[in-house]
Design a protein around this motif. Structure first.
Motif, PDB file in Angstrom:
ATOM      1  N   TRP A 186      -2.599  35.591  80.934  1.00 10.69           N
ATOM      2  CA  TRP A 186      -3.235  35.631  79.617  1.00 10.69           C
ATOM      3  C   TRP A 186      -2.286  35.017  78.593  1.00 10.69           C
ATOM      4  N   TRP A 187      -2.855  34.730  77.426  1.00 13.33           N
ATOM      5  CA  TRP A 187      -2.078  34.130  76.351  1.00 13.33           C
ATOM      6  C   TRP A 187      -1.436  35.216  75.498  1.00 13.33           C
ATOM      7  N   VAL A 188      -0.197  34.956  75.126  1.00  9.87           N
ATOM      8  CA  VAL A 188       0.576  35.872  74.297  1.00  9.87           C
ATOM      9  C   VAL A 188       1.108  35.098  73.093  1.00  9.87           C
ATOM     10  N   ALA A 227       2.816  39.650  71.371  1.00 12.59           N
ATOM     11  CA  ALA A 227       1.535  40.348  71.376  1.00 12.59           C
ATOM     12  C   ALA A 227       0.499  39.580  72.177  1.00 12.59           C
ATOM     13  N   ARG A 228      -0.207  40.293  73.035  1.00 10.13           N
ATOM     14  CA  ARG A 228      -1.318  39.678  73.760  1.00 10.13           C
ATOM     15  C   ARG A 228      -2.408  39.286  72.765  1.00 10.13           C
ATOM     16  N   VAL A 229      -2.889  38.068  72.861  1.00  4.60           N
ATOM     17  CA  VAL A 229      -3.906  37.584  71.932  1.00  4.60           C
ATOM     18  C   VAL A 229      -5.214  38.308  72.219  1.00  4.60           C
ATOM     19  N   ASN A 278      -8.636  29.583  70.257  1.00  5.30           N
ATOM     20  CA  ASN A 278      -8.781  29.037  71.610  1.00  5.30           C
ATOM     21  C   ASN A 278      -8.169  29.973  72.655  1.00  5.30           C
ATOM     22  N   CYS A 279      -6.995  30.532  72.341  1.00  5.40           N
ATOM     23  CA  CYS A 279      -6.350  31.467  73.273  1.00  5.40           C
ATOM     24  C   CYS A 279      -7.178  32.742  73.408  1.00  5.40           C
ATOM     25  N   LEU A 280      -7.772  33.203  72.320  1.00  5.31           N
ATOM     26  CA  LEU A 280      -8.608  34.398  72.367  1.00  5.31           C
ATOM     27  C   LEU A 280      -9.823  34.166  73.250  1.00  5.31           C
ATOM     28  N   ALA A 294     -11.057  26.903  76.365  1.00  4.03           N
ATOM     29  CA  ALA A 294     -11.960  26.855  75.218  1.00  4.03           C
ATOM     30  C   ALA A 294     -12.451  25.436  74.952  1.00  4.03           C
ATOM     31  N   SER A 295     -13.074  24.810  75.957  1.00  7.44           N
ATOM     32  CA  SER A 295     -13.650  23.471  75.781  1.00  7.44           C
ATOM     33  C   SER A 295     -15.083  23.605  75.270  1.00  7.44           C
TER      34      SER A 295
END
Length: 644
Positions: free
Chosen positions: A139-141, A150-152, A194-196, A205-206
């Motif tokens: 996941w994105w942070v 923080a985790r998005v 986009n990360c969310l 997120a395309s």
């Protein structure tokens, strides 16, 4: 009683710099005192006196540099090669008069990192920053310097201030990032969104993937700036009944009473009485224009007071539904602890104080469960002849009838095991994951699901939804709908989503999504959120629940307010303000419009439920009927006063 926090609205650089520098001075003075303690060192003093000369200029310069004095650091220029430069602020003092922003890092940088580790050091981050999170889930942070990781997610409660080139968010504390340029701010917001999206849906997120998730009809939810916002203005009501009282509105507590403890649910009546269900039974309250007062009457869950003789103290009802001109109440208890689904109902005759019938849920001779029940329409609990109600389970939507197939009310004396009659409905294939539902004034139904979808069913068919909104990825835990069906309110753990169901059909007629397919001119929803500071004050484990409109049961009347509960907060929004596209909250926002203007009622324990009384109990000097707030130990009645 309070409002959304104004102390976090604007950061003034001069003030925050001054606060920071005062603290910095204290630290530096301590450092300087320690460092300049050379005169107390016998060795250094003797060498000075023996030589009779001063230290060399180079030595002094080296000494000054080692002290890192403030005036020396001011001369340092930002590193032009620093990627994603930002200034990091920390909010301190909570909601006290001493609350303020302080500079945490005058210049640092942020980065979005894809990781599969819960906690990682800088070495791991550099390995993962190119998108390689290793095998398994990743996941994105968001990482800011060495202080934020923080985790998005929506739990960060990110709030945008486009005019200030700033965002606020929560990560164990309340932080703010200020960007050096507009471009830097916009790039951050785009990356965050986009990360969310990728963290929620598990795909990049395309544009292609967004169409897969939302569908072509709902691309306005992804690009609200391109959506048809006209319906929000068209739906604003300008008749006298819905015009807000001029001037500021304040929440004023009228009175508070003990509730004998263990309160589980609140059942408001539009006639004489309202009810609290607690561990012992059903407490009866009298309805007044200023709120509800206890009558000192309690229908106790006594094993001898109803036919089956089973003691209900072991299974406290979590759901109470008023019926038959509010003379009867249906009580539903979970069959298994920790799960909301029930296999039966208890029917209470309020006038006699007895639980008179124990109904079973059954279809085609097989016992089934129900997750939730509600009235056929917004006002049907006032109908003395009402004998039907709606039921919802994970994959079922139906109507139950307390009469037998010949149209007669079943006789408990001759029926060994009374069974509710499934009059209409549908059992869906697995995967709908229904969570909650509500009905409009005409009997149309809105259903919220675990995957965030919100479906609209007409009053004539429960088999296929007329409209299915895709949601935003967060599970819908509660739904409500206005009497006229024009507005739907969905509750998630971290925000409320307000949906306008109006659309124009091919003949130019305005309809709601309950009566027809909405097509591609769908208004973008609006979000109701807490500010990062209020979210932090509400507590890490506190979640939104029970979002409701105020209560009307007549055509032509419009709901005035919305209320939801989070932790010890009851949060109230002005409905007209939320609908207003020119509202100041919506300026300089990217993405879906989010409203942060609300009033807060703070209690000393977690709130079970907050509901507005029926609008008939509004008085002349108030724009709204009283708000009733129930905690496990107390019940309060609060008026909304309009100051002119």
């Amino acid at each position: 009683m309070g409002t959304s926090q104004s102390r976090e609205d604007r950061i003034t650089d001069s003030e925050s710099e001054e606060d920071y520098e005062e603290e910095e001075e204290e630290e530096e003075e301590e450092q300087y005192d320690d460092a300049s303690g050379d005169h107390q060192n016998p060795q250094s003093s003797s060498s000075t006196s023996s030589s009779g000369t001063h230290k060399s200029i180079d030595d002094i310069d080296a000494k000054l540099k080692s002290l890192k004095l403030k005036y020396n650091s001011r001369q340092q220029q930002p590193n032009p090669n620093l990627k994603n430069p930002v200034k990091l602020y920390l909010h301190i003092g909570g909601n006290t008069p001493k609350a303020k922003w302080v500079v945490s890092d005058k210049l640092t940088s942020y980065n979005f990192i894809k990781t599969s580790k819960i906690n990682g050091d800088d070495d791991e981050d550099r390995d993962e920053s190119d998108g390689g999170g290793g095998k398994g889930e990743s996941w994105w942070v968001l990482k800011v310097g060495s202080k934020v990781r923080a985790r998005v997610s929506t739990e960060m409660q990110l709030k945008m201030f486009g005019d200030q080139k700033r965002v606020d968010f929560v990560d164990k504390a309340v932080w703010a990032l200020k960007f050096l340029t507009d471009e830097g701010y916009r790039n951050f917001v785009t990356q965050f969104q986009n990360c969310l999206f990728e963290n929620v849906y598990g795909m990049e997120a395309s544009e292609e993937n967004k169409v897969k998730v939302y569908g072509k009809e709902f691309m306005g939810w992804v690009k609200p700036e391109a959506a048809d916002d006209s319906m929000w203005e068209d739906a604003e009501d300008h008749n006298l009944d819905s015009t807000p009282v001029k001037g500021s509105q304040e929440l004023m507590e009228e009175f508070e009473e003990a509730a004998n403890g263990g309160v589980q649910s609140l059942a408001l009546g539009a006639l004489d009485n309202s009810f609290l269900v607690n561990d012992l039974g059903v407490q009866v309250y009298r309805n007044f224009n200023r709120g509800i007062h206890g009558k000192g009457i309690c229908v106790k869950f006594d094993g001898g007071s109803y036919r089956s003789g089973v003691n209900m103290e072991n299974s406290t009802p979590k759901k109470a539904l008023l019926m038959r001109a509010e003379t009867n109440m249906m009580l539903m208890s979970p069959a298994n602890e920790g799960k909301p689904n029930a296999t039966e109902l208890k029917q209470v005759d309020i006038e006699t104080g007895k639980i008179v019938t124990e109904w079973k849920f059954e279809k085609d001779g097989t016992d089934i469960t129900m997750r939730d029940i509600t009235n056929d329409t917004k006002g049907s609990q006032l109908d003395p002849s009402e004998s039907t109600f709606l039921g919802l389970d994970d994959n079922r939507l139906c109507q139950w009838d307390m009469r037998d197939r010949k149209g007669m009310v079943q006789n408990i004396a001759t029926s060994g095991s009374p069974v509710l009659h499934w009059t209409q409905g549908h059992q869906f294939s697995r995967g709908t994951n229904f969570q909650c539902f509500a009905s409009t004034g005409d009997g149309s139904i809105v259903v919220g699901s675990l995957d965030g979808k919100i479906r609209l069913y007409s009053k004539t068919s429960m088999r296929q939804a007329k409209t299915a909104f895709p949601g935003l990825g967060s599970p819908i835990t509660h739904v409500d709908v206005t009497y006229d069906g024009k507005w739907v309110l969905g509750t998630t753990d971290t925000y409320l989503i307000l949906i306008c169901t109006l659309f124009t059909d091919k003949d130019g007629k305005t309809k709601t999504g309950f009566s027809g397919r909405m097509g591609n001119r769908i208004p973008a929803p609006r979000l109701l959120k807490l500010t990062p500071l209020d979210s932090h004050l509400a507590g890490n484990n506190n979640k939104f629940h029970g979002g409701h409109f105020s209560w009307v049961t007549e055509n032509g009347k419009q709901e005035r307010h919305l209320v939801a509960t989070v932790g010890k907060f009851s949060v109230v929004w002005d409905f007209q303000q939320v609908k207003n596209s020119a509202h100041e909250c919506y300026r300089n926002q990217q993405g879906l419009k989010s409203c942060y203007c609300y009033k807060i009622v703070l209690k000393d324990e977690s709130i079970v439920e907050s509901r507005f009384m029926h609008d008939k109990f509004a008085v002349s000097d108030s724009p709204e009927a009283p708000l009733v707030v129930a905690t496990p130990m107390k019940v309060s009645s609060i008026s909304l006063s309009g100051r002119r």
